[in-house]
Design a protein around this motif. Structure first.
Motif, PDB file in Angstrom:
ATOM      1  N   ARG A  83       0.745  -1.177   0.111  1.00 32.54           N
ATOM      2  CA  ARG A  83      -0.049   0.149  -0.074  1.00 32.54           C
ATOM      3  C   ARG A  83       0.819   1.357  -0.082  1.00 32.54           C
ATOM      4  O   ARG A  83       0.615   2.083  -0.676  1.00 32.54           O
ATOM      5  CB  ARG A  83      -0.999   0.125   1.183  1.00 32.54           C
ATOM      6  N   ALA A  84       1.920   1.316   0.887  1.00 29.15           N
ATOM      7  CA  ALA A  84       2.712   2.476   0.865  1.00 29.15           C
ATOM      8  C   ALA A  84       3.499   2.746  -0.619  1.00 29.15           C
ATOM      9  O   ALA A  84       3.704   3.847  -0.946  1.00 29.15           O
ATOM     10  CB  ALA A  84       3.781   2.322   2.015  1.00 29.15           C
ATOM     11  N   ALA A  85       3.800   1.418  -1.116  1.00 27.12           N
ATOM     12  CA  ALA A  85       4.535   1.742  -2.495  1.00 27.12           C
ATOM     13  C   ALA A  85       3.390   2.330  -3.440  1.00 27.12           C
ATOM     14  O   ALA A  85       3.821   3.285  -4.270  1.00 27.12           O
ATOM     15  CB  ALA A  85       4.923   0.380  -2.794  1.00 27.12           C
ATOM     16  N   ARG A  86       2.323   1.758  -3.550  1.00 22.92           N
ATOM     17  CA  ARG A  86       1.131   2.279  -4.292  1.00 22.92           C
ATOM     18  C   ARG A  86       0.848   3.712  -4.059  1.00 22.92           C
ATOM     19  O   ARG A  86       0.859   4.625  -5.010  1.00 22.92           O
ATOM     20  CB  ARG A  86      -0.204   1.533  -4.219  1.00 22.92           C
ATOM     21  N   GLU A  87       0.741   3.979  -2.793  1.00 21.83           N
ATOM     22  CA  GLU A  87       0.636   5.594  -2.540  1.00 21.83           C
ATOM     23  C   GLU A  87       1.999   6.628  -2.902  1.00 21.83           C
ATOM     24  O   GLU A  87       1.490   7.591  -3.449  1.00 21.83           O
ATOM     25  CB  GLU A  87       0.205   5.805  -1.201  1.00 21.83           C
ATOM     26  N   TRP A  88       2.976   5.908  -2.802  1.00 18.62           N
ATOM     27  CA  TRP A  88       4.154   6.658  -3.325  1.00 18.62           C
ATOM     28  C   TRP A  88       4.073   6.969  -4.920  1.00 18.62           C
ATOM     29  O   TRP A  88       4.316   7.946  -5.178  1.00 18.62           O
ATOM     30  CB  TRP A  88       5.413   5.797  -2.887  1.00 18.62           C
ATOM     31  N   LEU A  89       3.753   5.831  -5.837  1.00 12.37           N
ATOM     32  CA  LEU A  89       3.771   5.871  -6.895  1.00 12.37           C
ATOM     33  C   LEU A  89       2.594   6.743  -7.328  1.00 12.37           C
ATOM     34  O   LEU A  89       2.573   7.555  -8.253  1.00 12.37           O
ATOM     35  CB  LEU A  89       3.595   4.476  -7.552  1.00 12.37           C
ATOM     36  N   ALA A  90       1.396   6.640  -6.751  1.00 16.45           N
ATOM     37  CA  ALA A  90       0.423   7.781  -7.071  1.00 16.45           C
ATOM     38  C   ALA A  90       0.680   9.309  -6.840  1.00 16.45           C
ATOM     39  O   ALA A  90      -0.062   9.926  -7.464  1.00 16.45           O
ATOM     40  CB  ALA A  90      -0.816   7.551  -5.897  1.00 16.45           C
ATOM     41  N   LEU A  91       1.630   9.576  -5.953  1.00 14.36           N
ATOM     42  CA  LEU A  91       1.988  10.914  -5.934  1.00 14.36           C
ATOM     43  C   LEU A  91       3.082  11.320  -6.917  1.00 14.36           C
ATOM     44  O   LEU A  91       3.003  12.512  -7.333  1.00 14.36           O
ATOM     45  CB  LEU A  91       3.022  10.848  -4.616  1.00 14.36           C
ATOM     46  N   ASN A  92       3.435  10.442  -7.771  1.00  8.86           N
ATOM     47  CA  ASN A  92       3.995  10.516  -9.215  1.00  8.86           C
ATOM     48  C   ASN A  92       5.103  11.873  -8.988  1.00  8.86           C
ATOM     49  O   ASN A  92       5.369  12.764  -9.544  1.00  8.86           O
ATOM     50  CB  ASN A  92       3.228  11.167 -10.137  1.00  8.86           C
ATOM     51  N   PRO A  93       5.990  11.432  -7.891  1.00  6.62           N
ATOM     52  CA  PRO A  93       7.201  12.409  -7.748  1.00  6.62           C
ATOM     53  C   PRO A  93       8.224  12.588  -9.055  1.00  6.62           C
ATOM     54  O   PRO A  93       8.302  11.635  -9.910  1.00  6.62           O
ATOM     55  CB  PRO A  93       8.051  11.865  -6.503  1.00  6.62           C
ATOM     56  N   PRO A  94       8.570  13.759  -9.158  1.00  4.45           N
ATOM     57  CA  PRO A  94       9.354  14.073 -10.343  1.00  4.45           C
ATOM     58  C   PRO A  94      10.628  13.127 -10.637  1.00  4.45           C
ATOM     59  O   PRO A  94      11.207  12.350  -9.621  1.00  4.45           O
ATOM     60  CB  PRO A  94      10.142  15.580  -9.944  1.00  4.45           C
TER      61      PRO A  94
END
Length: 94
Positions: A83-94
């Motif tokens: 879940r944490a990995a999915r949420e990080w990817l959803a942030l779409n950091p530069p």
């Protein structure tokens, strides 16, 4: 700021994105989460604002899986890692 710290931060963000993608499909999310925590420890020297939070997050999740494996805690911890990995990817950091 434009220099080595910027380059290090950019490389860290890219590596974190790739590791997060790996974690989503990993047979053992715990191992990838350990790598994420290690990657984060390696970037502390640049003093970026969110490094400590990222380290604390992956440290807590891996500790949960490692220190409380009985009673189904490890699968729950691994689910939270995903879940944490999915949420990080959803942030779409530069």
């Amino acid at each position: 700021m434009d220099g080595p710290d910027d380059e290090a931060w950019s490389a860290y963000l890219d590596l974190t994105r790739r590791r997060s993608e790996q974690l989503l499909d990993a047979d053992d999310p715990y191992e990838v989460a350990l790598q994420l925590m290690g990657d984060t420890a390696n970037i502390f020297s640049i003093g970026e604002e969110f490094v400590g939070s990222m380290y604390a997050l992956w440290g807590a999740l891996t500790d949960w899986g490692e220190l409380k494996p009985a009673g189904g805690a490890r699968p729950r911890a691994e689910s939270e890692m995903v879940r944490a990995a999915r949420e990080w990817l959803a942030l779409n950091p530069p």
